[in-house]
Design a protein around this motif. Structure first.
Motif, PDB file in Angstrom:
ATOM      1  N   VAL A 331     -15.287 -16.875 -23.022  1.00  0.00           N
ATOM      2  CA  VAL A 331     -14.004 -16.300 -22.639  1.00  0.00           C
ATOM      3  C   VAL A 331     -13.590 -16.793 -21.246  1.00  0.00           C
ATOM      4  O   VAL A 331     -12.440 -17.179 -21.011  1.00  0.00           O
ATOM      5  N   ALA A 375      -8.815 -16.633 -26.311  1.00  0.00           N
ATOM      6  CA  ALA A 375      -9.750 -15.708 -25.658  1.00  0.00           C
ATOM      7  C   ALA A 375      -9.961 -14.462 -26.516  1.00  0.00           C
ATOM      8  O   ALA A 375     -11.084 -13.974 -26.665  1.00  0.00           O
ATOM      9  N   ILE A 376      -8.871 -13.961 -27.103  1.00  0.00           N
ATOM     10  CA  ILE A 376      -8.996 -12.760 -27.935  1.00  0.00           C
ATOM     11  C   ILE A 376      -9.803 -13.059 -29.199  1.00  0.00           C
ATOM     12  O   ILE A 376     -10.691 -12.298 -29.583  1.00  0.00           O
ATOM     13  N   THR A 379     -13.417 -13.263 -28.315  1.00  0.00           N
ATOM     14  CA  THR A 379     -13.983 -11.935 -28.087  1.00  0.00           C
ATOM     15  C   THR A 379     -14.274 -11.233 -29.408  1.00  0.00           C
ATOM     16  O   THR A 379     -15.344 -10.655 -29.596  1.00  0.00           O
TER      17      THR A 379
ATOM     18  N   LEU B  94      -9.517  -5.910 -22.425  1.00  0.00           N
ATOM     19  CA  LEU B  94      -8.483  -6.868 -22.816  1.00  0.00           C
ATOM     20  C   LEU B  94      -8.023  -7.682 -21.614  1.00  0.00           C
ATOM     21  O   LEU B  94      -7.835  -8.878 -21.692  1.00  0.00           O
ATOM     22  N   GLN B  96      -9.651  -8.531 -19.085  1.00  0.00           N
ATOM     23  CA  GLN B  96     -10.626  -9.566 -18.712  1.00  0.00           C
ATOM     24  C   GLN B  96     -10.419 -10.836 -19.516  1.00  0.00           C
ATOM     25  O   GLN B  96     -10.786 -11.915 -19.076  1.00  0.00           O
ATOM     26  N   THR B  97      -9.882 -10.700 -20.747  1.00  0.00           N
ATOM     27  CA  THR B  97      -9.700 -11.896 -21.555  1.00  0.00           C
ATOM     28  C   THR B  97      -8.475 -12.693 -21.115  1.00  0.00           C
ATOM     29  O   THR B  97      -8.306 -13.820 -21.525  1.00  0.00           O
ATOM     30  N   PHE B  98      -7.621 -12.080 -20.298  1.00  0.00           N
ATOM     31  CA  PHE B  98      -6.469 -12.823 -19.783  1.00  0.00           C
ATOM     32  C   PHE B  98      -6.925 -13.736 -18.655  1.00  0.00           C
ATOM     33  O   PHE B  98      -7.371 -13.253 -17.628  1.00  0.00           O
ATOM     34  N   PRO B  99      -6.814 -15.045 -18.824  1.00  0.00           N
ATOM     35  CA  PRO B  99      -7.191 -15.922 -17.720  1.00  0.00           C
ATOM     36  C   PRO B  99      -6.231 -15.738 -16.540  1.00  0.00           C
ATOM     37  O   PRO B  99      -5.046 -15.477 -16.751  1.00  0.00           O
TER      38      PRO B  99
END
Lengths: 394, 241
Positions: A331, A375-376, A379, B94, B96-99
């Motif tokens: 991620v 990224a989602i 995850t 969620l 955290q998954t946003f760069p």
């Protein structure tokens, strides 16, 4: 960053989440009321005038607004989490449908270079509907396979919607059509950066993590160095790596034949690999440390060699924690890989930075949305795998 | 260990100040990197001014992030706020998954180029580690300690201020450290959307193919991050004692 423990399993509660649901529904409605849903611009780079959701397309606007409000209210009142999840997804679908219809209507008699972009009202209402759905799904505490099936269904629905042509009047889709080749190359590049840095990171990180687990001396040397590497900001790391590589290529020009150069994919891959080491090493250590002493002793008493013990007892027990480290790395690198574009490393960052350079925000979005989506997806996949492993355990 | 950290901090700080205030000292080193005749030291802005801007944007965003995150962390660990725990956890996961670059890129359409998008992105992105650690720190306070405090007749407010927060302080500080370090790096990317800061030097170097610019910018940012990291770590140690 750093060490993370696997998600704790929470007892699934079927009770309605009254107050918490308001936290999604109220801002969702407020965003629709206060912010423009679409924005109409004379051309690609100027800012435009906002169009409120009830003003979009004849008929669609008022009916759509009413339906969105009803859906938002229903997510609060719904008695079952499954219903709440479904309502959340319906909300996203409806907001998208209204946006597509509105864009088509605005573009019908617009001048040649006009563009229709999605506004804050659209993004926020979609985000809150999606959050409400995700929250409900989480409380349902579904089995990993069911979760994957739901995610796959949502992805397929989204792909079908995009392919249907309903959204073709939106500036975002126009940018996609104009940059389809770059988009495909960026996608490949991004996958290469993330995958290509993960393999060496695992090849180095897993043995190093094990070494740090068994030897306190190795730990005292490796961990501070990895900490400093992790502290170095990404642009700085990319920039610093260019220099030795450029010098190396200047000294041994033959290396160029293998694609090694001061700028481009090579320094990006090295930087991403270095960033991956700390989470992998830290979680490998944590995973091994969590193996109970009694288990290890029982294995030894059964006459297991050190190698058998490692392979058949310790590694399987440590696997979920190690995999959590891998998830963090993947991620994190999906995000960091975007910065690689600054040194010619390719990936979706290419679109982001080109868009910023041209002040074309829809091009920026075209680069950003797939990064977030990747990224989602990562995850969801990793969480399902980790969860499966943990459930299998007695 | 503690002494090592202090020496490390002193060395990093000295190098940082030397490079920011007297970049001329480093020209022999920098001249090794580029063709003769290329400019060695970034002169469009003084390096120290850029460093101060960099720190200012990070610090202001961090201040907002810490206040909001600690307040939220306290809220969801109270009895009344427990219902919001799942929600806060999920949003934070969620997030955290946003760069960072994505957060930055998505703020620009809302507020335009310059200081604001960077400030907003940094504040939003800085929230998460602080929030996570505040929750972890407050939850880590032993139940027996809380019981004892209650037994002494302390009010809920007194327990929070005099028992829970002091005990959670090291963990919260660690969260602030992580978030500050991430944001020093992210602020560098902020230069791509027109915020003043050290990223400007690196990006100018990347654009002009000038490795000397890249090196001095990268060194300054890396040293700044290392300084803050070490300083926070000694603070955490002190908070433990």
């Amino acid at each position: 960053m750093g060490i993370s423990v696997p998600l704790q399993r929470r007892a699934g509660s079927g009770a309605p989440f009254s107050h918490a649901a308001l936290v999604y529904a109220v801002p969702c409605v407020l965003a629709l009321l206060a912010l423009p849903f679409l924005s109409f611009r004379p051309n690609r780079i100027v800012s435009g005038e906002g169009v409120q959701v009830w003003d979009v397309a004849e008929g669609w606007g008022l009916v759509g607004t009413a339906a969105l409000f009803v859906l938002a209210g229903a997510t609060v009142l719904a008695g079952r989490q499954a219903a709440r999840a479904l309502l959340g997804f319906l909300g996203v679908a409806l907001a998208m449908a209204v946006a597509g219809a509105g864009a088509k209507d605005l573009m019908a008699d617009a001048p040649q270079f006009a563009r229709v972009s999605l506004g804050g009202g659209f993004w926020l209402s979609c985000a809150f509907f999606a959050l409400a759905a995700a929250d409900a799904l989480m409380r349902l505490d579904l089995r990993p396979l069911v979760r994957l099936a739901v995610a796959g269904f949502v992805a397929a629905a989204l792909a079908a919607a995009l392919a249907s042509g309903w959204f073709d009047s939106l500036s975002l889709m126009q940018e996609y059509r104009a940059n389809a080749d770059t988009f495909a190359a960026a996608f490949r590049g991004h996958l290469i950066l993330v995958g290509g840095s993960l393999l060496p990171a695992l090849a180095i990180g897993l043995p190093l993590g094990w070494l740090c687990h068994v030897s306190s001396r190795a730990r005292a040397v490796a961990v501070p160095i990895l900490n400093i590497l992790q502290t170095t900001p990404s642009i700085a790391m990319f920039g610093l790596l260019m220099i030795p590589l450029a010098a190396l290529v200047a000294a041994i020009p033959e290396l160029r034949r293998f694609g090694i150069a001061g700028i481009g994919v090579t320094p990006a891959l090295i930087a991403l690999t270095l960033y991956s080491l700390l989470p992998v090493v830290a979680n490998t250590m944590a995973g091994f440390r969590a193996v109970p002493v009694e288990t290890r002793e029982a294995g030894r008493a059964m006459g297991m060699t050190r190698w058998t013990l490692l392979r058949q007892v310790e590694l399987p027990l440590a696997a979920p924690v190690i995999l959590t480290g891998v998830r963090i790395v993947v991620v994190q690198n999906i995000g960091l890989a975007a910065v690689a574009a600054l040194i010619g490393g390719g990936g979706f960052g290419t679109l982001v930075f080109r868009g910023m350079g041209q002040t074309a925000m829809d091009l920026v979005l075209l680069g950003t949305l797939p990064i977030i989506a990747m990224a989602i997806v990562a995850t969801i996949l990793f969480d399902a795998a980790i969860d499966t492993m943990q459930r299998r355990r007695p | 260990m503690r002494r090592g950290r202090l020496i490390g901090l002193a060395v990093a700080l000295a190098l940082f100040l030397a490079l920011a205030l007297q970049p001329g000292l480093f020209t022999p080193l920098l001249s090794l990197l580029v063709e003769p005749g290329t400019p060695l030291v970034y002169t469009r802005q003084s390096l120290i001014a850029l460093a101060v801007w960099h720190i200012a944007v990070v610090a202001s965003a961090e201040a907002v992030a810490v206040i909001v995150a600690v307040a939220l962390g306290i809220l969801v660990t109270r009895e009344k706020g427990a219902e919001f725990m799942t929600l806060a956890r999920m949003t934070s996961n969620l997030g955290q998954t946003f760069p960072p670059i994505a957060v930055l890129a998505m703020t620009v359409p809302l507020v335009g180029f310059g200081f604001q998008p960077t400030f907003i992105a940094l504040a939003a992105y800085g929230l998460l580690p602080v929030f996570e650690n505040t929750v972890a720190g407050l939850r880590g306070v032993p139940a027996t300690t809380l019981e004892a405090a209650r037994g002494m007749g302390m009010s809920k407010r007194a327990i929070l201020m005099q028992v829970e927060l002091p005990l959670a302080a090291p963990v919260i500080l660690a969260g602030i450290r992580i978030s500050t370090i991430i944001n020093i790096g992210t602020a560098t990317i902020g230069s791509t959307v027109g915020a003043k800061g050290l990223g400007e030097v690196i990006i100018a170097g990347l654009q002009a193919g000038n490795a000397a610019y890249v090196l001095q910018g990268a060194m300054l940012v890396a040293l700044m991050a290392v300084c803050f990291d070490l300083a926070f770590r000694s603070l955490e140690r002190r908070a433990f004692a």
